[in-house]
Structures are given as C-alpha cells and as structure tokens.
Design a protein around this motif. Structure first.
Motif, PDB file in Angstrom:
ATOM      1  N   PHE A 199       6.248 -78.125  -0.265  1.00 53.72           N
ATOM      2  CA  PHE A 199       6.801 -77.316  -1.342  1.00 53.72           C
ATOM      3  C   PHE A 199       5.843 -76.198  -1.773  1.00 53.72           C
ATOM      4  O   PHE A 199       6.097 -75.501  -2.763  1.00 53.72           O
ATOM      5  CB  PHE A 199       7.102 -78.190  -2.569  1.00 53.72           C
ATOM      6  N   SER A 213       9.837 -72.377 -15.046  1.00 55.50           N
ATOM      7  CA  SER A 213       9.737 -72.869 -13.667  1.00 55.50           C
ATOM      8  C   SER A 213       8.476 -73.694 -13.444  1.00 55.50           C
ATOM      9  O   SER A 213       7.491 -73.554 -14.170  1.00 55.50           O
ATOM     10  CB  SER A 213       9.738 -71.695 -12.671  1.00 55.50           C
ATOM     11  N   THR A 216       6.321 -72.705  -3.776  1.00 54.57           N
ATOM     12  CA  THR A 216       7.736 -72.710  -4.139  1.00 54.57           C
ATOM     13  C   THR A 216       7.857 -72.682  -5.649  1.00 54.57           C
ATOM     14  O   THR A 216       7.177 -73.427  -6.354  1.00 54.57           O
ATOM     15  CB  THR A 216       8.437 -73.976  -3.607  1.00 54.57           C
ATOM     16  N   GLU A 217       8.702 -71.805  -6.163  1.00 55.09           N
ATOM     17  CA  GLU A 217       8.987 -71.784  -7.595  1.00 55.09           C
ATOM     18  C   GLU A 217      10.247 -72.595  -7.845  1.00 55.09           C
ATOM     19  O   GLU A 217      11.334 -72.233  -7.418  1.00 55.09           O
ATOM     20  CB  GLU A 217       9.165 -70.343  -8.088  1.00 55.09           C
ATOM     21  N   LEU A 218      10.073 -73.714  -8.518  1.00 56.08           N
ATOM     22  CA  LEU A 218      11.191 -74.606  -8.774  1.00 56.08           C
ATOM     23  C   LEU A 218      11.848 -74.276 -10.109  1.00 56.08           C
ATOM     24  O   LEU A 218      11.303 -74.553 -11.175  1.00 56.08           O
ATOM     25  CB  LEU A 218      10.725 -76.066  -8.775  1.00 56.08           C
ATOM     26  N   LEU A 243      17.915 -78.600  -3.943  1.00 54.76           N
ATOM     27  CA  LEU A 243      17.157 -79.522  -3.100  1.00 54.76           C
ATOM     28  C   LEU A 243      17.707 -80.939  -3.188  1.00 54.76           C
ATOM     29  O   LEU A 243      17.747 -81.671  -2.190  1.00 54.76           O
ATOM     30  CB  LEU A 243      15.676 -79.512  -3.515  1.00 54.76           C
ATOM     31  N   TYR A 279       5.657 -74.246 -10.484  1.00 54.79           N
ATOM     32  CA  TYR A 279       5.176 -73.549  -9.297  1.00 54.79           C
ATOM     33  C   TYR A 279       4.158 -74.428  -8.580  1.00 54.79           C
ATOM     34  O   TYR A 279       3.113 -74.765  -9.143  1.00 54.79           O
ATOM     35  CB  TYR A 279       4.540 -72.207  -9.664  1.00 54.79           C
ATOM     36  N   LEU A 281      10.537 -85.391  -3.588  1.00 50.59           N
ATOM     37  CA  LEU A 281      10.874 -84.494  -4.695  1.00 50.59           C
ATOM     38  C   LEU A 281      10.827 -85.232  -6.027  1.00 50.59           C
ATOM     39  O   LEU A 281      10.322 -84.698  -7.027  1.00 50.59           O
ATOM     40  CB  LEU A 281      12.260 -83.890  -4.480  1.00 50.59           C
ATOM     41  N   LYS A 325      17.069 -74.391  -8.325  1.00 52.75           N
ATOM     42  CA  LYS A 325      16.426 -74.727  -7.059  1.00 52.75           C
ATOM     43  C   LYS A 325      16.279 -76.238  -6.903  1.00 52.75           C
ATOM     44  O   LYS A 325      16.495 -76.777  -5.813  1.00 52.75           O
ATOM     45  CB  LYS A 325      15.046 -74.048  -6.989  1.00 52.75           C
ATOM     46  N   VAL A 326      15.921 -76.917  -7.981  1.00 55.15           N
ATOM     47  CA  VAL A 326      15.793 -78.378  -7.927  1.00 55.15           C
ATOM     48  C   VAL A 326      17.145 -79.005  -7.609  1.00 55.15           C
ATOM     49  O   VAL A 326      17.246 -79.918  -6.782  1.00 55.15           O
ATOM     50  CB  VAL A 326      15.239 -78.928  -9.258  1.00 55.15           C
TER      51      VAL A 326
END
Length: 304
Positions: A193, A262, A196-198, A206, A264, A216, A202-203
C-alpha cells in the motif's frame, strides 16, 4: 576411470547431500526459527534501558527546523517502556516526549517513573486518576503535546532508526493526512500500500475487491502514526462520550475518513511491533474483531 570422473562424481554426490539438507531445513522451518530468534534477541538488547541509552541514534536539529512531539500511552508495561524511547531519546528534532500513564498499578507506575525520569529532561510523565482505555488515553496524551505535530506510539513498540528521518524528507506536512507506517516489523508488512492515499472511497473500493482484506484490516487498526495535533483532537471529539473498549485505531480512523481526511502509507516509515503476552491486541482480540467487522461493514454501506 580417470581421477576427473571420480572428482566430478564426488562433487555431484556432495551437492545431492547438501540439497537434501537444504530441503530438510526448509521443511522444518529452521531458517525462519533462527531468523526470528536472532531478530527477537537483537530487539531485546536494543530496546533494553542500556541499549536505548547507549545504542540509539543521535540526530541534531538545526535552529529553524520543525520540532516534533512524541506521545506514548502506558498501562502496566514498565518492562517495555524503555524500548519505546529507542531512536528518539537523543534526537533533538523530538524535543517533547509525553508519557501518559492510564492509571496503572502504583507499583507499575513507580517502576516506569524510575526507568524514565533520569533518561532525559524532555520527558514529561502524567498519570490518570482512572483508566480511560486506549482511545481516550491517546487523546489525552496528544492533548498534552506542545508541538503542532506528533508521533503517537504504543509503549510496547519502538521506532526504526529512519522513522523520523523519513518524516523530515517531506517538505510540507499535510494537516489533512495521517502518515502511516508501511512496515510494522517483523510481522505486518503493508508495503503493497506504499504511497497510497486512503480516502473513505478508496478503502471501500479495496474492501469490495476483496483483495488482501485481512492485511487491509490490520492496516486500518495499526496505529503508531504521525499526525497534526489539533486535527487529531478535533476529530477525536466524535467519540468523546463513547466507550471504545478495543480496536481504538480503526474507530478513530473511520471518523477521520468520514470527515473527508485521508490516511497516507509512507514508504520506508517503519517501526518495531513487539507482540508479547500482555499485548492489548492479544487480550482484546474478540472485542476487536467484532468492532473491526462492524466498521468494515459500515464502510461498504457508506454512500459515495
């Protein structure tokens, strides 16, 4: 037959023997056991009070350099507290270390004080009058930091040599991001990951893909982050009057993501995750699993 033939035959036989030994070693997991033993022994030495005082890295700070606070929550872990100070005790960029004791027994609190009070004058120790639990004790610890930015660290973990260096490679710290480790050594590798900016979306994406969902889940409940103090405190107020018995990190992260911020995952931002018999993660795993399951379900049901 020539001597060359026998020499070649002998080498071939030896290679067969070595191959069998290698396969046997691999099947028994001996290499892994030796590696784990070596890692654990090294970690034990480096995180001991003597190791922390004499083997930690030293870093100077320039006159105008940004300063960082370190907030450590402690509960009945006096035997582990010294390790949490590894690689930060003699780092001048960290000029403020807060240790918040969440109402440990007086014996444990006294032992923790005895270990830490002579280590550095930048350490401030506070003791709560009642046990708040991991969520609210972290908020209390962060609220006592004097700098705008802080690392929040569990007392049974320790930062890697390059953790703080990696933060200073970022020219401007973004207040809307929480900077998350990419590797909790030796067991939780989140490097897939990296960078990656979650966001909440985005979460959710995934989760719905159902790829490495177990990893995750661990990432979302990992912690030991670098964050903006004021933003953290403001966001934590969502659960100000709620009891959070377990999985405090993912509970906070869900609130953080809901506010449009977010997570990161920063490459080469590593720390040492020390699992032990008194680990809160192990003692509360049933409650944690229920809470994590509930939040994962809530995220998948969130409107885009």
């Amino acid at each position: 037959m020539s001597s060359a033939f026998f020499e070649k035959s002998s080498k071939s036989h030896m290679m067969d023997i070595l191959g069998k030994i290698n396969r046997k070693v691999k099947s028994l997991g001996i290499r892994k056991k030796i590696s784990n033993y070596s890692y654990n022994l090294t970690a034990k030495i480096l995180t001991s009070p003597v190791g922390v005082r004499f083997l930690s890295i030293r870093r100077d700070a320039t006159a105008n350099e940004r300063k960082i606070s370190l907030a450590i929550t402690h509960y009945n872990r006096s035997n582990l507290i010294a390790g949490a100070l590894r690689n930060v005790l003699m780092d001048e960029r960290i000029n403020d270390i807060i240790i918040y004791d969440d109402c440990s027994s007086m014996d444990e609190f006294s032992k923790m004080q005895a270990i830490t009070k002579k280590m550095s004058n930048k350490i401030s120790i506070y003791r709560g009058e009642k046990n708040l639990g991991p969520y609210h004790s972290k908020v209390t610890a962060i609220s006592k930091c004097k700098n705008e930015w802080a690392i929040i660290l569990d007392s049974d973990n320790a930062l890697s040599r390059n953790y703080v260096d990696r933060l200073y490679q970022i020219s401007t710290w973004n207040t809307n991001l929480i900077y998350c480790p990419s590797f909790a050594e030796p067991n939780f590798d989140f490097r897939q990951f990296t960078n990656t900016e979650l966001t909440l979306y985005k979460v959710k994406e995934l989760i719905l893909k159902n790829e490495n969902i177990k990893l995750l889940r661990s990432l979302l409940n990992d912690g030991n982050y670098f964050l903006n103090v004021q933003k953290y405190i403001e966001c934590s107020k969502i659960n100000e009057f709620n009891s959070v018995p377990a999985a405090d990190v993912i509970v906070f992260n869900y609130s953080w993501l809901q506010k449009g911020y977010s997570l990161y995952i920063l490459n080469n931002l590593n720390y040492y995750h020390r699992i032990h018999s008194g680990s809160f993660q192990m003692s509360s795993w049933r409650n944690s699993r229920q809470i994590v399951d509930g939040i994962i379900k809530s995220i998948t049901n969130d409107e885009e």
